[in-house]
Design a protein around this motif. Sequence first.
Motif, PDB file in Angstrom:
ATOM      1  N   GLN A   3       0.829  -1.203   0.000  1.00  0.00           N
ATOM      2  CA  GLN A   3       0.000   0.000   0.000  1.00  0.00           C
ATOM      3  C   GLN A   3       0.859   1.248   0.000  1.00  0.00           C
ATOM      4  O   GLN A   3       1.924   1.283   0.628  1.00  0.00           O
ATOM      5  CB  GLN A   3      -0.887   0.029   1.256  1.00  0.00           C
ATOM      6  CG  GLN A   3      -2.131  -0.812   1.176  1.00  0.00           C
ATOM      7  CD  GLN A   3      -3.065  -0.526   2.349  1.00  0.00           C
ATOM      8  OE1 GLN A   3      -2.639  -0.483   3.492  1.00  0.00           O
ATOM      9  NE2 GLN A   3      -4.335  -0.338   2.050  1.00  0.00           N
ATOM     10  N   LEU A   4       0.355   2.260  -0.690  1.00  0.00           N
ATOM     11  CA  LEU A   4       0.908   3.611  -0.603  1.00  0.00           C
ATOM     12  C   LEU A   4      -0.221   4.491  -0.079  1.00  0.00           C
ATOM     13  O   LEU A   4      -1.317   4.488  -0.655  1.00  0.00           O
ATOM     14  CB  LEU A   4       1.356   4.116  -1.975  1.00  0.00           C
ATOM     15  CG  LEU A   4       2.485   3.348  -2.665  1.00  0.00           C
ATOM     16  CD1 LEU A   4       2.748   3.944  -4.052  1.00  0.00           C
ATOM     17  CD2 LEU A   4       3.748   3.371  -1.842  1.00  0.00           C
ATOM     18  N   VAL A   5       0.042   5.201   1.003  1.00  0.00           N
ATOM     19  CA  VAL A   5      -0.995   6.014   1.627  1.00  0.00           C
ATOM     20  C   VAL A   5      -0.514   7.452   1.718  1.00  0.00           C
ATOM     21  O   VAL A   5       0.458   7.736   2.422  1.00  0.00           O
ATOM     22  CB  VAL A   5      -1.375   5.483   3.016  1.00  0.00           C
ATOM     23  CG1 VAL A   5      -2.452   6.372   3.640  1.00  0.00           C
ATOM     24  CG2 VAL A   5      -1.854   4.037   2.930  1.00  0.00           C
ATOM     25  N   GLU A   6      -1.226   8.328   0.998  1.00  0.00           N
ATOM     26  CA  GLU A   6      -0.881   9.752   1.033  1.00  0.00           C
ATOM     27  C   GLU A   6      -1.599  10.451   2.181  1.00  0.00           C
ATOM     28  O   GLU A   6      -2.697  10.034   2.579  1.00  0.00           O
ATOM     29  CB  GLU A   6      -1.277  10.454  -0.277  1.00  0.00           C
ATOM     30  CG  GLU A   6      -0.639   9.902  -1.531  1.00  0.00           C
ATOM     31  CD  GLU A   6      -1.539   8.912  -2.241  1.00  0.00           C
ATOM     32  OE1 GLU A   6      -1.411   8.738  -3.463  1.00  0.00           O
ATOM     33  OE2 GLU A   6      -2.401   8.296  -1.561  1.00  0.00           O
ATOM     34  N   SER A   7      -0.976  11.506   2.668  1.00  0.00           N
ATOM     35  CA  SER A   7      -1.589  12.352   3.689  1.00  0.00           C
ATOM     36  C   SER A   7      -0.980  13.749   3.586  1.00  0.00           C
ATOM     37  O   SER A   7       0.007  13.948   2.867  1.00  0.00           O
ATOM     38  CB  SER A   7      -1.369  11.779   5.095  1.00  0.00           C
ATOM     39  OG  SER A   7       0.021  11.714   5.382  1.00  0.00           O
ATOM     40  N   GLY A   8      -1.598  14.682   4.292  1.00  0.00           N
ATOM     41  CA  GLY A   8      -1.047  16.034   4.338  1.00  0.00           C
ATOM     42  C   GLY A   8      -1.774  17.043   3.477  1.00  0.00           C
ATOM     43  O   GLY A   8      -1.449  18.235   3.496  1.00  0.00           O
ATOM     44  N   GLY A   9      -2.748  16.593   2.701  1.00  0.00           N
ATOM     45  CA  GLY A   9      -3.503  17.531   1.890  1.00  0.00           C
ATOM     46  C   GLY A   9      -4.412  18.399   2.752  1.00  0.00           C
ATOM     47  O   GLY A   9      -4.553  18.176   3.949  1.00  0.00           O
ATOM     48  N   GLY A  10      -5.025  19.380   2.108  1.00  0.00           N
ATOM     49  CA  GLY A  10      -5.937  20.254   2.835  1.00  0.00           C
ATOM     50  C   GLY A  10      -6.213  21.523   2.063  1.00  0.00           C
ATOM     51  O   GLY A  10      -5.900  21.631   0.875  1.00  0.00           O
ATOM     52  N   LEU A  11      -6.817  22.468   2.775  1.00  0.00           N
ATOM     53  CA  LEU A  11      -7.161  23.766   2.200  1.00  0.00           C
ATOM     54  C   LEU A  11      -6.145  24.795   2.677  1.00  0.00           C
ATOM     55  O   LEU A  11      -5.885  24.899   3.884  1.00  0.00           O
ATOM     56  CB  LEU A  11      -8.563  24.162   2.644  1.00  0.00           C
ATOM     57  CG  LEU A  11      -9.040  25.566   2.261  1.00  0.00           C
ATOM     58  CD1 LEU A  11      -9.117  25.722   0.749  1.00  0.00           C
ATOM     59  CD2 LEU A  11     -10.401  25.859   2.909  1.00  0.00           C
TER      60      LEU A  11
END
Length: 118
Positions: A3-11
């Motif tokens: 698995q590759l799991v992205e995080s850190g996105g937002g407005l």
Amino acid sequence: QVQLVESGGGLVQAGGSLRLSCAASGRTFSSSPMAWFRQAPGKEREFVAALSRSGGNTYYRNSVKGRFTISRDNAKNTVYLQMNSLKPEDTAVYYCAAETGSGTYDYWGQGTQVTVSS
């Protein structure tokens, strides 16, 4: 299961910064070329940045050069995308990808939304 799991996105407001992370599990990607892509609504997925197998070479699309930085932490099996001076046109879902010897990016994450307001 790999698995590759992205995080850190937002407005974020224009001119702001975000750091995206892509955490890998199920196998090590320390010797794999890694990349970030993005897809804006109604548009094709496009290349953003890539990191060579050794990590010694980086590649960027012209519109993000000087603003985005791709890096990796092999101890954490994680790839990052530091995004500075964000613009509304950077708004998209960002995906990380890994290439494991096939010549194409054969592992993809689920994406993380980045929205830049003007």
